[in-house]
Enzyme design. Structure first.
Site, PDB file in Angstrom:
ATOM      1  N   SER A   1       0.835  -1.194   0.000  1.00 57.87           N
ATOM      2  CA  SER A   1       0.000   0.000   0.000  1.00 57.87           C
ATOM      3  C   SER A   1       0.877   1.253   0.000  1.00 57.87           C
ATOM      4  O   SER A   1       1.686   1.444  -0.899  1.00 57.87           O
ATOM      5  CB  SER A   1      -0.964  -0.048   1.193  1.00 57.87           C
ATOM      6  OG  SER A   1      -1.953   0.958   1.090  1.00 57.87           O
TER       7      SER A   1
ATOM      8  N   GLU B   1      -1.705  -2.656  -8.194  1.00 61.25           N
ATOM      9  CA  GLU B   1      -3.012  -2.882  -7.577  1.00 61.25           C
ATOM     10  C   GLU B   1      -3.520  -1.529  -7.135  1.00 61.25           C
ATOM     11  O   GLU B   1      -2.738  -0.615  -6.884  1.00 61.25           O
ATOM     12  CB  GLU B   1      -2.911  -3.863  -6.406  1.00 61.25           C
ATOM     13  CG  GLU B   1      -1.889  -3.503  -5.333  1.00 61.25           C
ATOM     14  CD  GLU B   1      -2.466  -2.718  -4.161  1.00 61.25           C
ATOM     15  OE1 GLU B   1      -3.708  -2.499  -4.141  1.00 61.25           O
ATOM     16  OE2 GLU B   1      -1.688  -2.318  -3.290  1.00 61.25           O
TER      17      GLU B   1
ATOM     18  N   HIS C   1      -5.265  -5.031  -1.631  1.00 66.62           N
ATOM     19  CA  HIS C   1      -6.074  -4.696  -0.469  1.00 66.62           C
ATOM     20  C   HIS C   1      -7.226  -5.664  -0.211  1.00 66.62           C
ATOM     21  O   HIS C   1      -8.225  -5.327   0.411  1.00 66.62           O
ATOM     22  CB  HIS C   1      -6.596  -3.271  -0.599  1.00 66.62           C
ATOM     23  CG  HIS C   1      -5.529  -2.246  -0.387  1.00 66.62           C
ATOM     24  ND1 HIS C   1      -4.507  -2.039  -1.293  1.00 66.62           N
ATOM     25  CD2 HIS C   1      -5.306  -1.387   0.642  1.00 66.62           C
ATOM     26  CE1 HIS C   1      -3.718  -1.084  -0.844  1.00 66.62           C
ATOM     27  NE2 HIS C   1      -4.169  -0.668   0.324  1.00 66.62           N
TER      28      HIS C   1
END
Length: 323
Positions: free
Chosen positions: A116, A232, A296
């Site tokens: 992330s 992502e 996620h």
């Protein structure tokens, strides 16, 4: 620079380049999860130690910039620390990049694992030092009681093995397990989707697409040209499309594109991804595969950033290998 590997008995240092651990240790479930996470990493035969500032909060749930930098410097400088894992993501890991001692880091290469917002640190590590790192779980990820086996095995393999082939998980979930460990939904994983067939080799680079985009135009943006680019994101097809376009505008021509599974709140439909790929001449002739256990949702694959990668996609048969 070759990828540094760990051995059972080595020490893993926990740091918080983004949000503090105290932001996710406020309920009985979260406190139990934190203790469980430490035990899970110790089950790999690792000794777990902690940075001085991982519980501190200054701005937006993170310790001060200076304290976060000091923890990272201490982890790299300590010869008894063999690897580094982050607490969790957030919004401001890029704040620390200007203050990092890249000579110190280059002289003491160690795997850094997280995902992330930690994409900012991963990208800078590669751009400034050529040091490989790991796009994988935070320590907080291992507070999940059920459905953690794929994630744990993936981290073990990436830490200890010089080469491996990625496999899809059997099940996946997208739920608030950190609030209620009993209210879980585990869905059968249909596997990966081939958007474009083909074969390619390159260095694995990428991460959270929106965070990677923050690095454009800075000294911390890795050179993605010719890379096996894995991305992502969490904001749906329109944002995915425009951010990917921005990166391609910089002249990037990836060797392959791997797309992580999207959360239910912002799905990336395979047909929409096909349209995104078809619109870009840079992507039409390269292998593109979607639905990887990266990002996620859970579980989490661990991708070795900076490692040689090979992708082969034909029909429903996909091979993704690293090392």
């Amino acid at each position: 620079m070759s990828r540094a590997l760990l051995r059972p008995g080595d020490t893993l240092r926990v740091v918080a380049p983004s949000r503090s651990w105290s932001t996710i240790k406020n309920t009985p479930v979260e406190l139990e999860s934190a203790a469980m996470a430490i035990r899970r990493l110790e089950s790999l035969g690792l000794t777990v130690t902690f940075g001085d500032a991982i519980e501190e909060q200054d701005l937006w749930g993170a310790a001060s910039v200076d304290r976060r930098i000091a923890d990272l410097h201490a982890a790299f400088a300590d010869p008894d620390v063999h690897g580094i894992i982050t607490v969790i993501g957030g919004w401001n890991a890029n704040q620390i990049l200007d203050g990092l001692d890249w000579d110190l880091i280059r002289a003491n290469p160690k795997p850094v694992c997280g995902y992330s917002d930690i994409t900012a640190l991963h990208g800078a590590l590669w751009a400034k030092t050529g040091m490989p790192s790991l796009y994988g779980p935070h320590i907080s990820t291992f507070g999940m009681r059920d459905g953690i086996e794929y994630t744990l095995q993936g981290l073990r393999t990436a830490l200890f093995e010089p080469a491996f082939t990625l496999e899809p998980s059997a099940h996946w979930s997208d739920d608030a397990w950190f609030l209620d460990q009993d209210d879980r939904v585990h869905r059968p994983n249909p596997g990966w989707t081939v958007i474009n067939p083909g074969d390619a080799e390159g260095i694995a680079l990428g991460g959270h697409l929106t965070t990677l985009h923050l690095l454009q135009g800075t000294p911390y943006m890795p050179d993605l040209d010719g890379a096996v680019l894995f991305v992502e994101d969490t904001r749906g097809i329109q944002d995915f499309d425009r951010v990917l376009q921005s990166i391609l505008h910089s002249g990037v021509r990836p060797a392959a594109l791997l797309v992580g599974r999207s959360p239910l709140r912002a799905p990336l439909d395979p047909d929409e991804l096909r349209r995104v790929v078809a619109l870009r001449p840079q992507l039409r002739a390269i292998p593109v595969v979607a639905g990887l256990d990266v990002g996620h949702t859970t579980p989490h694959a661990t991708i070795p950033i900076g490692a040689p990668a090979r992708v082969s996609a034909s029909g429903s048969v996909v091979t993704i290998a690293f090392g």
